[in-house]
Design an enzyme around this catalytic site. Structure first.
Site, PDB file in Angstrom:
ATOM      1  N   GLY A 165      42.529  47.858  31.403  1.00 16.31           N
ATOM      2  CA  GLY A 165      42.493  47.358  30.027  1.00 16.31           C
ATOM      3  C   GLY A 165      43.653  47.898  29.211  1.00 16.31           C
ATOM      4  N   THR A 192      48.135  44.109  36.826  1.00 13.64           N
ATOM      5  CA  THR A 192      49.298  44.830  36.301  1.00 13.64           C
ATOM      6  C   THR A 192      50.537  43.940  36.302  1.00 13.64           C
ATOM      7  OG1 THR A 192      48.390  46.865  37.197  1.00 13.64           O
ATOM      8  CG2 THR A 192      50.722  46.890  36.626  1.00 13.64           C
ATOM      9  N   ASP A 220      43.425  46.630  48.210  1.00 18.81           N
ATOM     10  CA  ASP A 220      42.718  45.488  48.796  1.00 18.81           C
ATOM     11  C   ASP A 220      43.643  44.538  49.563  1.00 18.81           C
ATOM     12  OD1 ASP A 220      40.528  46.526  47.556  1.00 18.81           O
ATOM     13  OD2 ASP A 220      40.399  45.008  45.995  1.00 18.81           O
ATOM     14  N   GLU A 319      32.917  45.173  49.977  1.00 21.70           N
ATOM     15  CA  GLU A 319      32.095  45.289  48.763  1.00 21.70           C
ATOM     16  C   GLU A 319      31.805  43.943  48.096  1.00 21.70           C
ATOM     17  OE1 GLU A 319      35.896  46.636  46.006  1.00 21.70           O
ATOM     18  OE2 GLU A 319      33.925  47.329  45.448  1.00 21.70           O
ATOM     19  N   TYR A 368      35.635  55.472  47.549  1.00 21.90           N
ATOM     20  CA  TYR A 368      36.762  56.106  46.865  1.00 21.90           C
ATOM     21  C   TYR A 368      37.524  57.067  47.780  1.00 21.90           C
ATOM     22  CZ  TYR A 368      34.942  53.916  42.713  1.00 21.90           C
ATOM     23  OH  TYR A 368      34.536  52.972  41.810  1.00 21.90           O
TER      24      TYR A 368
HETATM   25  N1  LIG Z   1      46.053  38.671  32.681  1.00 20.29           N
HETATM   26  C1  LIG Z   1      46.512  39.844  32.246  1.00 20.29           C
HETATM   27  N2  LIG Z   1      47.430  39.882  31.259  1.00 20.29           N
HETATM   28  C2  LIG Z   1      47.909  41.063  30.808  1.00 20.29           C
HETATM   29  N3  LIG Z   1      47.538  42.256  31.284  1.00 20.29           N
HETATM   30  C3  LIG Z   1      46.628  42.284  32.263  1.00 20.29           C
HETATM   31  C4  LIG Z   1      46.064  41.080  32.801  1.00 20.29           C
HETATM   32  N4  LIG Z   1      45.180  41.426  33.765  1.00 20.29           N
HETATM   33  C5  LIG Z   1      45.183  42.773  33.816  1.00 20.29           C
HETATM   34  N5  LIG Z   1      46.053  43.287  32.927  1.00 20.29           N
HETATM   35  C6  LIG Z   1      46.313  44.710  32.681  1.00 20.29           C
HETATM   36  O1  LIG Z   1      46.840  45.323  33.849  1.00 20.29           O
HETATM   37  C7  LIG Z   1      46.276  46.618  34.039  1.00 20.29           C
HETATM   38  C8  LIG Z   1      45.672  46.721  35.414  1.00 20.29           C
HETATM   39  O2  LIG Z   1      44.837  45.602  35.701  1.00 20.29           O
HETATM   40  P1  LIG Z   1      43.580  45.712  36.685  1.00 20.29           P
HETATM   41  O3  LIG Z   1      42.661  46.753  36.178  1.00 20.29           O
HETATM   42  O4  LIG Z   1      43.062  44.363  36.886  1.00 20.29           O
HETATM   43  O5  LIG Z   1      44.179  46.338  38.012  1.00 20.29           O
HETATM   44  P2  LIG Z   1      45.227  45.756  39.042  1.00 20.29           P
HETATM   45  O6  LIG Z   1      46.595  45.955  38.529  1.00 20.29           O
HETATM   46  O7  LIG Z   1      44.872  44.345  39.395  1.00 20.29           O
HETATM   47  O8  LIG Z   1      45.022  46.739  40.256  1.00 20.29           O
HETATM   48  P3  LIG Z   1      43.775  46.817  41.263  1.00 20.29           P
HETATM   49  O9  LIG Z   1      42.956  45.564  41.081  1.00 20.29           O
HETATM   50  O10 LIG Z   1      44.413  46.898  42.601  1.00 20.29           O
HETATM   51  O11 LIG Z   1      43.049  48.042  40.902  1.00 20.29           O
HETATM   52  C9  LIG Z   1      45.260  46.823  32.942  1.00 20.29           C
HETATM   53  O12 LIG Z   1      45.813  47.686  31.966  1.00 20.29           O
HETATM   54  C10 LIG Z   1      45.017  45.436  32.381  1.00 20.29           C
HETATM   55  O13 LIG Z   1      44.751  45.437  30.984  1.00 20.29           O
HETATM   56  O1  LIG Z   2      35.905  51.730  40.212  1.00 21.54           O
HETATM   57  P1  LIG Z   2      37.273  51.244  39.895  1.00 21.54           P
HETATM   58  O2  LIG Z   2      38.255  52.319  39.672  1.00 21.54           O
HETATM   59  O3  LIG Z   2      37.295  50.212  38.814  1.00 21.54           O
HETATM   60  O4  LIG Z   2      37.838  50.539  41.188  1.00 21.54           O
HETATM   61  C1  LIG Z   2      37.101  49.679  42.000  1.00 21.54           C
HETATM   62  C2  LIG Z   2      37.950  48.541  42.478  1.00 21.54           C
HETATM   63  O5  LIG Z   2      39.280  48.875  42.689  1.00 21.54           O
HETATM   64  C3  LIG Z   2      39.752  48.309  43.903  1.00 21.54           C
HETATM   65  O6  LIG Z   2      39.953  49.372  44.787  1.00 21.54           O
HETATM   66  C4  LIG Z   2      41.084  47.657  43.756  1.00 21.54           C
HETATM   67  O7  LIG Z   2      41.011  46.516  42.989  1.00 21.54           O
HETATM   68  C5  LIG Z   2      38.632  47.368  44.350  1.00 21.54           C
HETATM   69  O8  LIG Z   2      38.517  47.262  45.730  1.00 21.54           O
HETATM   70  C6  LIG Z   2      37.434  47.974  43.730  1.00 21.54           C
HETATM   71  O9  LIG Z   2      36.434  47.033  43.453  1.00 21.54           O
END
Ligand SMILES: Nc1ncnc2c1ncn2[C@@H]1O[C@H](COP(=O)(O)OP(=O)(O)OP(=O)(O)O)[C@@H](O)[C@H]1O
Ligand SMILES: O=P(O)(O)OC[C@H]1O[C@](O)(CO)[C@@H](O)[C@@H]1O
Ligand SMILES: [Mg+2]
Length: 487
Positions: A165, A192, A220, A319, A368
């Protein structure tokens, strides 16, 4: 060669259907920028290389399998140092941020960006943004030097901290502008990279000489286009310890069932590869492949048979298989109910019924543990290449790109390729067939001999699967598999 498109996509066409899907460059929107000779040519370590710089026309093909008369197809710009750079060392103020969930290798990427900038390009001014995107506007920065990051690759997690977020594009770009940052390195998963793309767009709208580069991260392995994501191998290796324990427990008990839940909310790569590597797994369930529990051909019947035949069995699930939602996290991702607990309960309830066998179920949840560890040797090298690739691209003035290997060659990929879909296990591919053949588990579908029409359906299923696994499942059910699920 003709080219068009100032913003995205930036396509360059060549002979025989060749297309370069190029990444943006500072000079697309800032004219007359000065250039400087690349300092790497004075670096004694690189004096041994046959050529210092990659050729500007070097590109990497997206699809390695080609047909004799087919089109050459999409290509990406090859990564590497260029003859000219768009920054003087003293002018650079770089920053690095890590976002999303943890992944083995995050610290290695941070380390190698810092060392790459310093050792190869003489850049000294490097900031760490703490706590993910929100750290840009809510936290102080920390100074990063080769000395301060020297040992961090030996530790799991991220020394910068991370979060979900808090992506407020305007506040982030305000902070970049206020701090005088001109190079932004963003390490994170699909969410991200979406955020990075918005930052790039805003920087460009404001006409800033700021480059934005993404380094893809996800345990993932759900990022498309690139061969695989860093940390994935380490996670698969660590998962072996959980599966081995499950096997030992199961083998030592009467009618023992070892149940292991692994990460993967949308994509079952970790579960599939960990099962394939291990060979003691009797059944692997992933979100992409539908299954059912009760009745003929179902999971319970299979478990019963394996227990009768072998006296024990090992079940690995991703999961995402239960796909029941608890809530959403601050990034908008679904928080799933614990699929392992759900599965354990269902199995126990089933075998508690009258006239069923007594079972001994042991549930192991290493969730984790597989992502909080340091990267293994090969992931560390992979992370080094990703980091250096990003540094070379950024110094050469490219922006709005993600780095990553495609068919084994590292390249610069426009953000939209990474953000427009998720990488999923294609259950009509041979790798899933290899898994099925190694476990000898049911496919949970009745298969008949394919016809030419079926082949068409199969093709459709593969295409659909890239977009949405449920639609792929439907396409498969209507295509090369008999529509009804057994039972
Ligand atoms: N559509 C989007 N537009 C702008 N920022 C985004 C969007 N989706 C996610 N983010 C931002 O990117 C950051 C990481 O997003 P998210 O928690 O979905 O993890 P991720 O980068 O997909 O990594 P993972 O899923 O592997 O943990 C957060 O700070 C989130 O607010
Ligand atoms: O509990 P957290 O930190 O949100 O992460 C859980 C998620 O992060 C990941 O490792 C990566 O997106 C997912 O497989 C899993 O659902
Ligand atoms: Mg994600």
């Amino acid at each position: 060669m003709g080219s068009f498109g100032d913003t995205q996509p930036k396509l360059v066409y060549g002979d025989c259907g060749y297309v370069l899907d190029d990444v943006p460059h500072l000079t697309d929107y800032l004219l007359d920028l000065p250039t400087y000779p690349n300092p790497l040519q004075n670096n004694p370590s690189y004096a041994v290389t046959k050529q210092y710089f990659v050729h500007d026309d070097d590109t990497v093909v997206q699809k390695a399998v080609q047909h004799k008369d087919g089109e050459r197809g999409i290509h990406f710009r090859r990564q590497g140092p260029r003859q000219k750079v768009y920054f003087e060392p003293d002018e650079v103020k770089a920053c690095i941020v890590t976002c999303g969930g943890l992944c083995p290798g995050l610290n290695t990427v941070v380390r190698e960006i810092v060392c790459g900038l310093d050792y190869m390009y003489g850049v000294k001014n490097i900031l760490g943004i703490e706590g993910g995107y929100k750290g840009f506007y809510a936290r102080n920065t920390i100074n990063l030097t080769p000395k301060s990051v020297n040992h961090i690759h030996k530790r799991g997690g991220t020394v910068l901290g991370t979060s979900r977020g808090g992506h407020i594009t305007s506040k982030i770009v305000d902070s970049i502008q206020d701090r005088g940052i001109n190079q932004v390195y963003i390490i994170g998963g699909d969410g991200t990279q979406k955020g990075a793309s918005l930052i790039y767009e805003e920087v460009r709208r404001r006409g800033l000489k700021v480059v934005v580069a993404g380094i893809p991260k996800t345990i993932d392995n759900d990022i498309p286009i690139i061969d695989k994501s860093f940390g994935f191998d380490t996670a698969v290796e660590e998962a072996q310890r959980a599966i081995n324990s499950a096997h030992v427990e199961a083998e030592s008990a009467e009618n023992g069932i070892g149940l292991v839940k692994l990460m993967g909310r949308h994509s079952g790569f970790i579960a599939m590869y960990a099962s394939l590597a291990n060979r003691d797994v009797d059944c692997c369930l992933i979100p992409e492949s539908p299954f059912y529990l009760e009745g003929p051909g179902g999971l319970f019947e299979f478990i019963e048979r394996r227990l009768k035949d072998n006296g024990h069995m090992v079940l690995v699930i991703a999961e995402g298989v239960a796909d029941t939602m608890d809530a959403i996290d601050p990034s908008g991702n679904k928080i799933l109910k614990d699929a392992g607990l759900w599965m354990a309960e269902r199995i126990k309830d089933h075998f508690a019924e009258p006239n069923k066998m007594n079972i001994n179920l042991k549930y192991i949840d290493p969730t984790y543990m597989i992502r909080a560890i340091p990267a293994n040797a090969s992931d560390n090298i992979y992370c080094t290449l990703l980091a250096q690739s990003a540094v070379h691209g950024v110094m050469a003035g490219f922006t709005g790109f993600t780095v990553g290997p495609v068919n084994g060659r590292h390249c610069y990929i426009p953000f939209r390729h990474i953000t427009e879909k998720q990488n999923k296990v294609v259950i009509t591919d041979r790798m899933w067939a290899r898994l099925l053949s190694s476990t000898n588990q049911p496919s949970f579908m009745k298969v008949r001999i394919p016809t030419a029409e079926d082949e068409e359906g199969k093709k459709r299923a593969v295409e659909e699967n890239c977009k949405d696994d449920k639609r792929a499942t439907e396409a498969m059910a209507n295509g090369f598999l008999v529509g009804d699920l057994a039972g």
